[in-house]
Design a protein around this motif. Structure first.
Motif, mmCIF file in Angstrom:
data_model
loop_
_atom_site.group_PDB
_atom_site.id
_atom_site.type_symbol
_atom_site.label_atom_id
_atom_site.label_comp_id
_atom_site.label_asym_id
_atom_site.label_seq_id
_atom_site.Cartn_x
_atom_site.Cartn_y
_atom_site.Cartn_z
ATOM 1 N N PRO A 1 15.911 1.947 -3.183
ATOM 2 C CA PRO A 1 15.254 2.043 -1.872
ATOM 3 C C PRO A 1 15.690 0.885 -0.972
ATOM 4 O O PRO A 1 16.355 -0.059 -1.413
ATOM 5 N N VAL A 2 15.299 0.956 0.298
ATOM 6 C CA VAL A 2 15.565 -0.125 1.234
ATOM 7 C C VAL A 2 14.238 -0.621 1.805
ATOM 8 O O VAL A 2 13.242 0.118 1.844
ATOM 9 N N LEU A 3 14.228 -1.886 2.230
ATOM 10 C CA LEU A 3 13.049 -2.469 2.859
ATOM 11 C C LEU A 3 13.297 -2.608 4.347
ATOM 12 O O LEU A 3 14.245 -3.281 4.771
ATOM 13 N N ASN A 4 12.475 -1.960 5.146
ATOM 14 C CA ASN A 4 12.545 -2.080 6.603
ATOM 15 C C ASN A 4 11.470 -3.060 7.060
ATOM 16 O O ASN A 4 10.273 -2.767 6.982
ATOM 17 N N VAL A 5 11.895 -4.243 7.481
ATOM 18 C CA VAL A 5 10.961 -5.306 7.851
ATOM 19 C C VAL A 5 10.545 -5.145 9.304
ATOM 20 O O VAL A 5 11.396 -5.061 10.204
ATOM 21 N N ARG A 6 9.230 -5.109 9.536
ATOM 22 C CA ARG A 6 8.675 -5.003 10.886
ATOM 23 C C ARG A 6 7.583 -6.065 11.055
ATOM 24 O O ARG A 6 7.480 -6.982 10.242
ATOM 25 N N TYR B 1 4.580 1.701 1.580
ATOM 26 C CA TYR B 1 5.609 2.278 0.705
ATOM 27 C C TYR B 1 5.737 3.758 1.037
ATOM 28 O O TYR B 1 4.773 4.504 0.931
ATOM 29 N N ASP B 2 6.931 4.170 1.432
ATOM 30 C CA ASP B 2 7.402 5.518 1.769
ATOM 31 C C ASP B 2 8.116 5.520 3.100
ATOM 32 O O ASP B 2 9.167 6.119 3.239
ATOM 33 N N ASP B 3 7.528 4.870 4.131
ATOM 34 C CA ASP B 3 8.132 4.753 5.451
ATOM 35 C C ASP B 3 8.384 6.104 6.100
ATOM 36 O O ASP B 3 9.431 6.329 6.704
ATOM 37 N N GLU B 4 7.406 6.993 6.010
ATOM 38 C CA GLU B 4 7.473 8.254 6.745
ATOM 39 C C GLU B 4 6.989 8.061 8.182
ATOM 40 O O GLU B 4 7.620 8.544 9.124
ATOM 41 N N VAL B 5 5.852 7.365 8.339
ATOM 42 C CA VAL B 5 5.284 7.156 9.680
ATOM 43 C C VAL B 5 4.878 5.706 9.899
ATOM 44 O O VAL B 5 4.190 5.387 10.860
ATOM 45 N N ALA B 6 5.320 4.808 9.024
ATOM 46 C CA ALA B 6 4.876 3.412 9.074
ATOM 47 C C ALA B 6 5.247 2.734 10.390
ATOM 48 O O ALA B 6 4.501 1.877 10.892
ATOM 49 N N ALA B 7 6.393 3.088 10.968
ATOM 50 C CA ALA B 7 6.840 2.445 12.207
ATOM 51 C C ALA B 7 5.955 2.790 13.394
ATOM 52 O O ALA B 7 6.005 2.116 14.436
ATOM 53 N N LEU B 8 5.111 3.816 13.275
ATOM 54 C CA LEU B 8 4.268 4.251 14.388
ATOM 55 C C LEU B 8 2.935 3.527 14.437
ATOM 56 O O LEU B 8 2.153 3.725 15.378
ATOM 57 N N VAL C 1 0.850 -1.199 0.000
ATOM 58 C CA VAL C 1 0.000 0.000 0.000
ATOM 59 C C VAL C 1 0.882 1.243 0.000
ATOM 60 O O VAL C 1 1.834 1.345 0.769
ATOM 61 N N HIS C 2 0.530 2.198 -0.859
ATOM 62 C CA HIS C 2 1.297 3.438 -1.006
ATOM 63 C C HIS C 2 0.333 4.623 -1.079
ATOM 64 O O HIS C 2 -0.640 4.578 -1.825
ATOM 65 N N PRO C 3 0.587 5.692 -0.305
ATOM 66 C CA PRO C 3 1.663 5.937 0.656
ATOM 67 C C PRO C 3 1.244 5.547 2.067
ATOM 68 O O PRO C 3 0.185 4.959 2.268
ATOM 69 N N ASP C 4 2.060 5.954 3.064
ATOM 70 C CA ASP C 4 1.808 5.564 4.450
ATOM 71 C C ASP C 4 0.424 5.968 4.943
ATOM 72 O O ASP C 4 -0.215 5.226 5.693
ATOM 73 N N ILE C 5 -0.045 7.152 4.558
ATOM 74 C CA ILE C 5 -1.328 7.626 5.069
ATOM 75 C C ILE C 5 -2.460 6.696 4.642
ATOM 76 O O ILE C 5 -3.399 6.447 5.402
#
Length: 363
Positions: free
Chosen positions: A350-355, A301-308, A272-276
């Protein structure tokens, strides 16, 4: 207006400029350009080349000899900027804020001044702000992210390619027409889409959907998702893609439709793109009792606020700050080397941050 006379080779032209500089100790661009029969922009570029060789010191409006009286502290590391670079972006919020940070940090390292203009994704405003920077701010170079989603793309790109100062596109590239002088630093969003597919397939998913808002990233993301799905042997008939607008109402409708289609098709993972938009989907999942990642794996996709989010969302992150930094370094290198340096076009992976949102599955 007097037409510019036929121009000698850059080396010969700079030698004439150096003789004039040594004769008087300083030069003023607006005064000397008509005398030498060249444009002010050409003259500023030659002065930058001489400054890079230690033969001149750039000051506002012109240059002096390195040992001219009263110029202590004007060289590299001093407070007086040596170059002025225009930064023309659609905005400064969300996606573009890290680009500004990267460009500003790189500009500070080379003692350059940045002038920021915002255009609101309007190609007419793109041209207007560039013309303003060239006419009134006397910029030495440009970094910009023009709007390239209309039939006028070719005309705008051709015009940018013809400008007398170096132009570097940030997270944009020309595909409409061939160009000679334009340079760019762009994120490889197709590779980002492929990264997400590779990760989800490694987690055991065989039905992977994509839902994206209307951004300049979307077509590349969808292309990467589609090609990588085929390469990894997923059945094209079992995958689907959706596009949506990003108003709050459209996001909610899109999230509901996406969940309904995932349920009816047996789709177990989504990109899903973007984070919002991803956050809206997560909220709808919570309301519907859909567990992430057990019932549905999610990669943003974007990882601006995805970690929250809860759970924290796996996300593909374009390296936007690096794009801004590299664009500034590129325009500076072009100004220093002049015509000796060929145009560069760089693609940033880009990089993939796996959570937690994509790393476990039930049963």
């Amino acid at each position: 207006m007097t037409a510019e006379r036929p121009d000698p080779l850059p080396g010969q032209r700079q030698e004439r400029l150096l003789r004039a500089l040594r004769a008087t100790g300083s030069v003023v661009v607006s005064t000397l350009a008509p005398e030498l029969g060249v444009s002010e922009m050409t003259l500023r570029r030659d002065l930058n080349a001489l400054a890079a060789r230690g033969l001149a010191v750039r000051v506002h409006g012109g240059a002096t000899l390195p040992d001219a009286p009263g110029q202590e502290g004007v060289g590299p590391g001093s407070e007086a900027p040596q170059l002025t670079i225009g930064l023309v972006l659609p905005g400064v919020e969300y996606y573009w804020s890290p680009v500004v940070v990267g460009a500003r940090e790189a500009a500070a390292r080379v003692n350059a001044r940045l002038i920021l203009r915002c255009t609101g994704y309007d190609p007419i405003e793109d041209r207007k702000q560039v013309q303003s920077l060239l006419s009134y701010a006397n910029v030495d170079g440009l970094i910009m992210a023009p709007t390239l989603d209309s039939l006028e793309n070719g005309e705008l790109v051709t015009w940018l390619d013809s400008l007398p100062v170096p132009v570097v596109l940030a997270d944009r590239r020309s595909t409409a027409v061939p160009v000679r002088n334009l340079e760019w630093v762009t994120s490889d969003h197709a590779a980002g889409g492929a990264l997400a597919v590779q990760h989800l397939v490694a987690q055991g998913h065989r039905r992977i959907a994509v839902c994206s808002g209307p951004t300049a990233t979307t077509d590349q993301l969808l292309g990467g998702w589609h090609r990588e799905s085929i390469r990894l042997g997923l059945d094209p008939a079992e995958q689907f893609a959706m596009r949506t607008d990003l108003t709050e109402r459209d996001r909610r409708h899109a999230a509901d439709e996406l969940l309904e289609r995932c349920t009816s098709t047996g789709t177990t993972a989504v990109i899903v793109h973007p984070d919002i938009l991803t956050l809206t989907l997560v909220q709808q999942c919570l309301d519907a009792g859909i567990a992430i990642p057990d019932d549905l794996a999610v990669v943003s996709y974007d990882d601006e606020v995805a970690a929250l989010a809860d759970p924290p969302l796996s996300a593909v992150m374009p390296l936007k700050q690096d794009v801004g930094r590299m664009a500034m370094e590129m325009v500076h290198a072009r100004l220093m080397a002049g015509d000796r340096r060929p145009p560069n076009r760089l693609t940033v992976m880009p990089v993939l941050n796996v959570r937690r949102s994509s790393t476990t599955r039930r049963g």
